[in-house]
Structure formats: C-alpha cells, structure tokens
Design a protein around this motif. Structure first.
Motif, PDB file in Angstrom:
ATOM      1  N   TYR A  86      49.460  64.562  34.443  1.00 28.16           N
ATOM      2  CA  TYR A  86      48.705  64.942  33.098  1.00 28.16           C
ATOM      3  C   TYR A  86      47.476  64.025  32.768  1.00 28.16           C
ATOM      4  O   TYR A  86      46.341  64.380  32.424  1.00 28.16           O
ATOM      5  CB  TYR A  86      49.723  65.120  32.001  1.00 28.16           C
TER       6      TYR A  86
ATOM      7  N   THR B 189      46.209  61.928  34.885  1.00 27.26           N
ATOM      8  CA  THR B 189      44.958  62.253  35.751  1.00 27.26           C
ATOM      9  C   THR B 189      44.129  63.283  35.445  1.00 27.26           C
ATOM     10  O   THR B 189      42.917  63.210  35.668  1.00 27.26           O
ATOM     11  CB  THR B 189      45.601  62.629  37.445  1.00 27.26           C
ATOM     12  N   ILE B 190      44.980  64.379  35.155  1.00 29.60           N
ATOM     13  CA  ILE B 190      43.795  65.453  34.596  1.00 29.60           C
ATOM     14  C   ILE B 190      42.920  65.366  33.395  1.00 29.60           C
ATOM     15  O   ILE B 190      41.919  65.494  33.295  1.00 29.60           O
ATOM     16  CB  ILE B 190      44.925  66.913  34.268  1.00 29.60           C
ATOM     17  N   LEU B 191      43.722  64.288  32.582  1.00 27.19           N
ATOM     18  CA  LEU B 191      42.750  63.852  31.332  1.00 27.19           C
ATOM     19  C   LEU B 191      41.735  63.030  31.858  1.00 27.19           C
ATOM     20  O   LEU B 191      40.466  63.344  31.371  1.00 27.19           O
ATOM     21  CB  LEU B 191      43.660  63.209  30.320  1.00 27.19           C
ATOM     22  N   LEU B 192      41.739  62.207  32.818  1.00 31.80           N
ATOM     23  CA  LEU B 192      40.796  61.377  33.276  1.00 31.80           C
ATOM     24  C   LEU B 192      39.819  62.196  33.782  1.00 31.80           C
ATOM     25  O   LEU B 192      38.511  61.953  33.786  1.00 31.80           O
ATOM     26  CB  LEU B 192      41.335  60.351  34.409  1.00 31.80           C
ATOM     27  N   GLY B 193      40.305  63.443  34.819  1.00 37.34           N
ATOM     28  CA  GLY B 193      39.173  64.202  35.133  1.00 37.34           C
ATOM     29  C   GLY B 193      38.609  64.755  34.144  1.00 37.34           C
ATOM     30  O   GLY B 193      37.150  65.063  34.301  1.00 37.34           O
TER      31      GLY B 193
END
Lengths: 348, 483
Positions: free
Chosen positions: B415, B417-421
């Motif tokens: 999650y 990683t998704i936020l960083l994206g």
C-alpha cells in the motif's frame, strides 16, 4: 438508537470542525498567503505591498478570527478604500454596506468565492459532485454485482479450482492502483501503438453526454481496484457461512447445492460485504481523484486537485467539508445498516 | 546499427512455440471448465476388499492437458531467458538482452530459493512459506525487485545507461532503438525499452526507480508500525479516555482524503515553513520511545544492566534520530558537523507524509488486537504475577499479535508503494527528474495515446511489486493460520 445517532452526529460535527481548522491553518500559512497576493497583483512586489494587499483583503486578522468569519460566527471584515467606499467580506459589489448582512459564513450558507474558477464555491462543488455522482453511480453499478458474484462463486466451494482462480484474480485487482490500470487501459484500448482504438482516452466529452466509448475506461478503472477488495471480503464471509452448522444440516437433509447457496447461505453471507461496500465509498473517492485527473473528467476529484494545486482556500475548505461528510456519513450508514441486516447486533 | 527486435534470432523457433503454448492453455482451460460443468463429480466407490476407488474420467484428462500446456508455456519462457543469457549480446533480441542484464538477480533468486527450500523445516514461518504456491510466487516477485534494487543501487549493475542522461534523437523512440554514436555492440548500444519524452533510457530509469521504492516503502512502513504499536497497545489495553482521545485523532486523519493531505503537506510553501520537519521530529521519536520502553519494561528489576543497554542503544538511535531530523536548509538544522547524513530534499517530506497516512490504520489494527488479546488467560496470569502494564503490553500481548501484524506489514508495504506512486503521479514530493515509478508514470501519461511505452513499463513494474507483496501476504496468512 437515537442516543447513538446523536452521539455520532456530534462526533461528525467535531471532526468536521477540527479538520477545517487544520485545513484553514495550513492553507493560511504566511508563504501561502504571499503566493496568493503575488498571483493576484503580480510576482514582482515588495514585502510591504504584500502585507498591505493582504490587510486590504481581510487576510490580516488573526487566524482564529478569520476562521470564525469563514464559519459565520464572527462578523465579516470591512474596509474603507481611498474614495471612502466601504467594502468587505459580506458586501457584494454594488451592494449598500448598510443593508449587507453582518455575518456571512458557512452557517449562513455562504461558502465563499473560488479564486481559480472565478465562481461561487457552492456552484463549483455542486457541479463537481453532480459529475462525480454520475461516475460513482456507474462504478457502483459495475462493481457491486461483479464483486458479489465473484466473491460468492469463490467462497461457496473453498479451496476449489474456481476459488483459487477467482481469488488470484481479486488479488491482482487489489494490487493494481488506479493510475496503473488506467495507464494500461489507455495504452491498450486507445493508443495508436496497439491499434485497438475501441474507447476514448479522455472522458471530457462524457461530462455532457456519457457513452460507452468515452465512459467505459474511467468507470472500469475505478471499479476494478475496489472490486478486488470487496470480492475478497465477500469470499471470506461466504466461506465462513458455508462452514456453519445450519448449512451442514441442510446438506444432510439432502437440499441441492444451488438451493443451499441461494436460499440459505447467500443472505447471511451478504451482511459483511454491505459494510465493506459502504466503507469502500470514501476509498473510491481517492480513486476518483486519480481517474478524473487521468481522464480529464472535471468532477469533484478534479476540482480537489485544482483547488489544492492552486491553494484556493475557500474551495479547498468546501471540498474538505464535503469529503469529511461523505466519509463519516458512509460510516454511519454502514453501522446502522449492519444493525438492520443482522438482528444479532444491537446498538447500545 | 540495426534496431533490436523483440526476440531476435530465437524468435523463429520460440515465438510459434509460445503462441502454441498460449492457445493450447486457453483451449484446455475452457474445456476443463466446460467439462466440469457438464460431468458429475467423481464418484468414490468402495470395493469389497475395503479399499476406495475413484473414477475421475474426463476431468483428469482435462486437468492433465492444462498442466501440459502450462508446462510448455513456462518452458518456452525459460528458453527465452536462457537463450538471452547464453547467446551473444543482441542475438536473442530485447527480451534476451533484458534477461541477460538481470543475470545477477537470477543467480541471487536461485540461490535464495535453493537454500530456503533446503533448510525450510528449520526456518519456522518463513520456511513454511515455501509450502504454498501463492507464497512462493509472491516471495519470488518481491525478491526479484529487492535484488534488482540492491544490484543497481549498491553495485551499479543491470542499468545500461545513466537514468538522468538524455541522448539527443532518441525522444519517445520505440524499444530496441540503437544509440547513435555507439559502434560497439553491447549493453550500451541500444535503448532496450525505448526512450522517454526527454530522450532518457526507459529501462535504466525503471531499474533505478526500484532502488528508490525499495528503500522508502519498507522503512516508512516500519516507522508507521512503530507509531501504530506504541499508541495502539495502550489504547487497546487501558481503554477509557486515552483510547477515546487517540482514536478520535486517528479517525480525524483517516477522514482526510489522502490526496488532499498530500497536497497540503508536500507543497513547497508548506515545506518552507518547516511543518514537515517538525512532524518528522514528532513521528520519528516513536521508535526511540518504543525501544526504550521495551528494554526498560523487561530489565526493570536489574537497573544496572537496563541502564547500560538503554544508554548504549538510545545514544546510537538518538544520534541517528537527530541526524535524520536535522536537515540543512530547513528550520531544523542544528546538528552542524556531527550530522551523520542528510536525506535528499523531498524524500524526507514524502517519507513523513507516507508514515503519517499509514500510522492511524496500523493503530486501529493494533488496538483491536490488544483489546482481543488482553482478555486471554496468560494476560490475567501476568497481571496476577504483578507485572507492570507496559511489560504485559510489549512482552505478552505484542508477541501474540505477531501473526496478523506480519501479514499486515506485507500488505502495508504494498500500500505504501501505491501511495508513493500516487505522490509521484501528482508530481508531489520527489523532484520531477527522479526515476521513481510514480513520477515516471506521471511524465509518460501526457503522450500515452501515441507513445505508451514510457508509462507502461514503470506501471507494470509497480504492479508486479505490489502484486508480489499481496501474494506474499496471502501465503503468510494461509501458513500462519495452520498453527
């Protein structure tokens, strides 16, 4: 029940007030105000000019006082310019200062003026919410039946090959954030490099006239991410129900498998997903922001990005109030709905 | 020089095989589903001698066909990789060249898997992970990116070009384009996955992006867990007013739309005021508090030992903490020459906002677990023994909550990683030329309909990492439930 509702509504109010204070404080930090002044009258102005502009436009007062003005608890600011004309927060252009209302804030229904869109905040938000509502309607229409069907099919025979295939598919869906699936969809279905060109990569035209061509990809992109999650929850709930005593009794009685699933298991298995779907709506809001930006669909999420990117204070406050209400209202509905659906639960 | 094709000379043999494998697999799967619908379930008959006999019939043949087609497909894919590694550079096309660049990763993966499977009976939960297919696939995907990140970040392998350097004339060029001015056929002679909108190598950027993600996501998740655990345990254990107060704060943060929060925290004007630095000072103190209380609650009865341990550990951690929050160029810059390291500008802000967004959810999970576990008998036994509350929380409740927490940790890295994206997608935080996946997707999406490759490649990379983490979490959950 009534006490519970009152308690929740009070919490909601307190949360909204705390949140707007935070947003107000962050958007009104000195560097942000300086940026506003510079964007209004030009970048090459001295600090003294910035201060005088801010003071003339009502930004000079202490933070809490201005928050009170925004809320409508304190009287709006008034200034007199060189010609002796009185102007102020609550005095519209050409209006007589004597007849103008003293307070004009959220409590009086005045949401302020958006500097980016040059429009009343209430109008901007209403338009955005309408468009996003349309998007959400189709998203839910795709997501809910899809997710429930997947979950029930996977959960009715736990460990079977159907279960494994569908579970893996839902894991893939939850692992695909909207900006990834959106990019992949656009590349596959609209680009000249792949050459399918089935759909439109922009949903701008869908704002007035949504068709299959321009609205499929945004709807699918938002629905996919949430679908995986809801399907997994439905599967878990279904699998749990299928191990219950009364299902075993029904099987031993000789009831056919489809009948057991449809008549005995389904109703109990769908209680938990209801909560999950309701709680998923605020999360969809996040996806909506990404998708509306990616597909250039000028709804609520797009408005949020525009407001935040340009530090449009009044619009940002309006947007946060609306999103907080959406979040807390869905929580409330999910709690209350759970009680109605599941007679074993009682609210204190 | 010739542009590279996707599969080079290997393609004449392997492409038809790949196609055949794919078509066969599809047909076999469809057939098996149809036959499963039509034929009855296999009947088990009891023979007179007391043994059981199953007559599987058509079903077993279709599942055999699925397996055979799948094996053909996997073998062909393996052949592409092996061909790429064994044939001279460029002979096996883009796929082969990429497979060859990833050679260190393949070696590391094979070593990890062989060693882990060989010693799996002695490795506890980690060893049992290799019993589940889902867990193995997930672990493989995650370790692929971890090894890639380490190879490129520490040793400088894998990438063929500088991720920030542009080569004129290669703007938005398709995969396999030769680099002008390079005569020697070798790793630097082609842009393996094409050029992006600023004529930089897409392949090298994606590979370098993995280093950024693999550094930030797990560490940020760790910090979020420290905050969540330190606040969640007392809230769940004591309950009452403390619980109400912290829960209200957590719900307050959760009620914020994440993207609005990011915009409010990460814009340059806010960074200028130093709010993120102060938030960092607040959030990053939690690991110190956590470790301090952990040690003190355990060795309280041996003050001298406790004091020495606390002194050493807190001194080291404290120095790290002060170096971390003291940043040149922000209002918090007080360390001067004893500052060990400076996190690049932007990274700290991203870090703080990601930790800030994740902590409330961790808090809620820990609180729920603590409320559940505090009713157990061993907690009552510890209370009767006269243990202090913090000892019970950290040494009785926390170890028994580890199963769900480990699973959630994996999910949460995904999650994060998704936020960083997401941050990168909105162009927040990291500088625009940064090769991290979110920023690259954001840069590539403007011309998506014409040149899809600069955005697709990082999108697929991000997807595979998050998918790996989710599968890993699923495998861990499955295995830890077996206890």
């Amino acid at each position: 029940m009534l006490l519970f509702l009152v308690k929740r509504l009070v919490t909601m109010l307190v949360t909204a007030i705390c949140l707007t204070i935070v947003v107000f404080a962050l958007t009104n930090l000195p560097p942000n105000l300086e940026k506003i002044a510079k964007s209004e009258i030009g970048t090459r102005i001295s600090d003294a000019e910035v201060t005088s502009w801010l003071d003339k436009n009502g930004f000079g007062a202490p933070l809490l006082v201005r928050y009170g003005e925004w809320l409508g608890l304190l009287p709006g600011w008034t200034r007199t310019d060189e010609n002796g004309v009185v102007y102020g927060r609550c005095i519209r252009e050409g209006e007589d200062p004597a007849t103008a209302p003293i307070r004009c804030g959220v409590l009086q229904g005045e949401w302020g003026y958006s500097r980016v869109f040059r429009q009343e905040v209430a109008d901007v938000i209403a338009r955005g919410l309408g468009l996003t509502g349309k998007l959400m309607f189709w998203v839910l229409l795709v997501m809910v039946p899809g997710a429930l069907l997947t979950g029930v099919l996977a959960g009715m025979r736990e460990g079977s090959r159907t279960d494994r295939a569908l579970s893996t598919a839902s894991i893939v869906a939850t692992a695909t954030p909207e900006y990834v699936s959106g990019v992949v969809f656009i590349a596959v279905f609209t680009s000249s490099a792949v050459g399918l060109k089935w759909f439109n990569g922009s949903a701008t035209s869908a704002m007035d006239d949504a068709t299959l061509v321009n609205f499929t990809l945004p709807v699918l992109t938002v629905a996919l991410y949430a679908m995986g999650y809801v399907a997994r929850m439905t599967r878990a709930s279904m699998a749990e129900v299928m191990t219950a005593q009364y299902i075993r009794t029904a099987r031993l009685k000789g009831v056919s498998f489809p009948k057991i699933v449809l008549r005995h298991a389904l109703r109990n298995a769908l209680i938990a997903p209801f909560t999950v779907i309701m709680l998923q709506i605020p999360w969809l809001l996040n996806g909506v922001v990404i998708v509306e930006t990616l597909f250039n669909y000028k709804g609520f999420g797009w408005t949020l990005v525009q407001a935040a990117g340009n530090n449009d204070i009044d619009l940002l406050l309006g947007v946060s109030v609306v999103s907080v209400i959406v979040v807390l209202l869905t929580q409330l509905i999910s709690d209350v709905g759970y009680v109605f659906l599941n007679p074993r639960i009682r609210l204190a | 020089m010739e542009p590279m094709t996707w599969t080079g000379s290997l393609g004449f043999v392997l492409n038809p095989l790949l196609l055949a494998g794919g078509v066969l697999l599809l047909v076999a799967v469809v057939l098996s589903v149809l036959i499963r619908l039509v034929t009855p379930e296999p009947q088990v008959t009891v023979s007179p001698d007391g043994t059981l006999a199953v007559h599987p019939g058509l079903r077993s043949y279709t599942s055999l066909a699925v397996r055979a087609a799948g094996a053909l497909l996997v073998a062909t894919l393996l052949a592409y990789v092996l061909g790429g590694i064994l044939l001279p550079w460029g002979q096996a096309g883009i796929v082969g060249a990429i497979a060859r660049r990833f050679l260190p990763v393949w070696v590391a993966l094979i070593l990890t898997f062989t060693l882990s499977i060989a010693y799996s009976p002695h490795l506890g939960l980690y060893g049992r992970l290799f019993d589940s297919t889902v867990g193995k696939i997930g672990f493989g995907l995650v370790m692929f990116w971890v090894f890639t990140a380490l190879s490129v970040g520490v040793f400088g392998w894998i990438a063929t070009h500088d991720p920030l350097a542009a080569v004129s004339g290669l703007k938005n060029k398709p995969p396999g384009i030769p680099v002008p001015g390079v005569d020697l056929l070798g790793p630097g002679s082609h842009y393996l996955l094409g050029g992006d909108n600023l004529a930089r190598d897409v392949f090298s950027r994606v590979v370098h992006g993995s280093w950024i993600v693999v550094q930030i996501a797990p560490i940020a998740t760790c910090f979020a867990f420290m905050v969540g655990i330190t606040l969640g345990l007392p809230a769940g254990y004591y309950g009452g007013r403390l619980d109400t107060a912290i829960s209200f704060l957590a719900n307050l943060i959760l009620a914020f739309p994440v993207i609005l929060l990011f915009y409010l925290l990460v814009t340059p004007e806010i960074v200028q005021t130093g709010i993120p630095s102060f938030m960092a000072a607040g959030l990053f103190i939690f690991p110190l508090v956590f470790v301090g209380v952990l040690i003190w609650s355990r060795y309280r009865t041996e003050p001298r030992r406790a004091m020495t341990m606390l002194g050493v550990i807190l001194a080291v951690m404290g120095w790290g903490y002060l170096s971390l929050i003291s940043q040149a160029g922000t209002p918090l810059a007080f360390m001067g020459p004893v500052d060990l390291f400076d996190v690049p500008p932007g990274v700290l802000v991203v870090f703080v906002s990601v930790v800030f967004v994740n902590s409330p959810t961790v808090f809620r999970i820990v609180r729920g677990l603590a409320m559940d576990i505090k009713t157990r008998d061993y907690v009552a036994a510890a209370q009767t023994r006269g243990e202090r509350p913090w000892y019970i929380m950290l040494w009785e409740i926390l170890p028994n909550a580890r199963g769900p927490l480990i699973v959630d940790f994996c999910l949460r890295i995904g999650y994060t990683t998704i936020l960083l994206g997401t941050l990168g997608f909105f162009g927040l935080g990291l500088p625009p030329e940064s090769p991290d996946w979110g920023s690259t997707i954001n840069a590539g999406r403007q011309l998506l309909a014409v040149f899809p490759h600069p955005a697709i490649v990082p999108a697929v990379a991000l997807l595979s990492l998050v998918l790996g983490l989710n599968l890993l979490a699923d495998g861990l959950r499955e295995e830890s439930l077996r206890d």
